[in-house]
Design an enzyme around this catalytic site. Structure first.
Site, PDB file in Angstrom:
ATOM      1  N   CYS A  61       0.817  -1.228   0.000  1.00 36.84           N
ATOM      2  CA  CYS A  61       0.000   0.000   0.000  1.00 36.84           C
ATOM      3  C   CYS A  61       0.847   1.272   0.000  1.00 36.84           C
ATOM      4  O   CYS A  61       0.571   2.212  -0.746  1.00 36.84           O
ATOM      5  CB  CYS A  61      -0.995  -0.009   1.155  1.00 36.84           C
ATOM      6  SG  CYS A  61      -0.306   0.286   2.789  1.00 36.84           S
ATOM      7  N   HIS A  88      -2.790   1.360   6.880  1.00 29.11           N
ATOM      8  CA  HIS A  88      -3.166   1.240   5.479  1.00 29.11           C
ATOM      9  C   HIS A  88      -3.559   2.626   4.978  1.00 29.11           C
ATOM     10  O   HIS A  88      -3.996   3.481   5.756  1.00 29.11           O
ATOM     11  CB  HIS A  88      -4.330   0.258   5.299  1.00 29.11           C
ATOM     12  CG  HIS A  88      -4.604  -0.056   3.855  1.00 29.11           C
ATOM     13  ND1 HIS A  88      -3.803  -0.885   3.108  1.00 29.11           N
ATOM     14  CD2 HIS A  88      -5.594   0.378   3.017  1.00 29.11           C
ATOM     15  CE1 HIS A  88      -4.280  -0.973   1.875  1.00 29.11           C
ATOM     16  NE2 HIS A  88      -5.356  -0.214   1.795  1.00 29.11           N
ATOM     17  N   HIS A 148      -6.202   2.348  -3.920  1.00 27.65           N
ATOM     18  CA  HIS A 148      -5.171   1.832  -3.007  1.00 27.65           C
ATOM     19  C   HIS A 148      -4.730   0.454  -3.476  1.00 27.65           C
ATOM     20  O   HIS A 148      -5.364  -0.173  -4.336  1.00 27.65           O
ATOM     21  CB  HIS A 148      -5.742   1.726  -1.589  1.00 27.65           C
ATOM     22  CG  HIS A 148      -6.884   0.761  -1.476  1.00 27.65           C
ATOM     23  ND1 HIS A 148      -6.838  -0.367  -0.690  1.00 27.65           N
ATOM     24  CD2 HIS A 148      -8.121   0.730  -2.065  1.00 27.65           C
ATOM     25  CE1 HIS A 148      -7.980  -1.037  -0.787  1.00 27.65           C
ATOM     26  NE2 HIS A 148      -8.774  -0.377  -1.619  1.00 27.65           N
TER      27      HIS A 148
END
Length: 347
Positions: A256, A305, A317
């Site tokens: 990520c 995240h 993402h």
């Protein structure tokens, strides 16, 4: 006496496996709920004794503003004087030694102090906030054993959950119920053991099931605040479908934060490599505009995240299950884990 008490208390706690590998002072300070048990299990403490149990006693007396000397584990004249003052103020027979009555009175006053702090500060904090007041509330919640995350000053799902437990246990109103809930489940033992992974596989599977049938509702469109942000989003969109690779930072595969770094570097904008460093490097904002970053608390406390906001309540993402994809903030999985939005400062 002291070592035996410590071993007995720790073996009865869920921290046993952790404590075996840590010095006493480390784990007892990290988990204040153990301190009370250790003191209550200890025999009478008096002048001339020394050890970690005495240190815990000194810490508590210091917290209650009775002891203002070195916290060194040595039961000397200042520790004795502090105990005498406490006993006198609480109508306990003044001996300068600890007994069950004195220990329980110390613990009770300390509990009231932490509870007062939670009540006083809970009105001024809210989900997504990061400041000293949140840290103080987390410390007080940790004292009762309600909060098990890092004292990071970030009001995320674990802080929210701990406040809800405090509400139930003490019959208090600590959370504004008009706010969107930020509840989450504690990580399983397997997840805790694999904190080096980018996201928990179990969380990803839960997300997959949740997102299949959910669509965002009532999402307000956001205008692009500059052309460069629109270009950043276009670069991010061009990478949709790129697989997820732990540690990946190229078109062969991204994790990520590697995805975020790659996209911004494509436009000569430097950002740090990890989620936590990017969180600390960027500027907090009330609500995201196109090209801003959105952060989530997933497999561990704090930001773990992130993605790029693309408008209409959506973000792009690198997810563990499907690689680079677009998701909606309004789906329950992400909504419950949302920490807030931040902006990269562009030169």
């Amino acid at each position: 006496m002291i070592n035996g008490t410590v071993e007995q208390v720790v073996k009865q706690s869920f921290l046993y496996s952790y404590a075996l590998s840590q010095p006493f002072a480390v784990y007892v300070d990290a988990y204040p709920v153990l301190q009370n048990n250790i003191l209550l299990e200890a025999e009478q403490l008096q002048y001339g004794e020394h050890g970690e149990t005495v240190r815990v006693l000194q810490q508590k007396l210091n917290q209650l503003s009775y002891y203002d000397d070195d916290i060194d584990g040595e039961f000397g004249i200042f520790t004795e004087h502090a105990l005498k003052q406490f006993q006198e103020n609480h109508n306990i027979t003044v001996t300068g030694q600890t007994d069950q009555e004195t220990m329980r009175a110390i613990i009770k006053e300390e509990e009231e102090q932490h509870l007062d702090q939670i009540k006083a500060l809970s009105e001024s904090i809210h989900p997504g906030m990061q400041n000293r007041d949140v840290s103080l509330v987390q410390k007080s919640l940790q004292y009762f054993g309600y909060y098990e995350g890092d004292i990071d000053g970030i009001f995320g799902p674990l802080t929210r959950q701990a406040l809800e437990i405090a509400e139930d246990n003490h019959d208090l109103k600590l959370i504004n119920k008009t706010e969107e809930p930020l509840t989450t489940v504690h990580a399983s033992e397997a997840e805790q053991a694999s904190e080096t992974l980018p996201e928990s596989q179990a969380n990803e599977q839960q997300m997959d099931k949740t997102q299949e049938n959910e669509q965002p509702s009532d999402v307000k469109k956001v205008e692009v605040n500059n052309t460069e942000n629109a270009d950043i989003v276009e670069t991010a969109r061009s990478l949709i479908g790129t697989p997820y690779v732990w540690g990946g930072e190229s078109q062969g595969g991204f994790d990520c934060s590697g995805f975020i770094q790659y996209v911004f570097q494509s436009h000569d904008i430097t950002v740090p490599r990890t989620v936590s460093d990017i969180w600390n490097h960027t500027q907090p904002i009330e609500s995201p505009s196109i090209g801003d970053l959105v952060f989530f608390e997933t497999y561990k406390p704090g930001p773990s995240h992130m993605g790029i906001y693309i408008g209409d309540g959506k973000f792009i993402h690198a997810g563990e299950s499907r690689g680079v994809e677009i998701s909606a903030l309004e789906t329950s999985y992400w909504k419950q884990r949302y920490l807030g939005a931040k902006r990269v400062q562009q030169k």
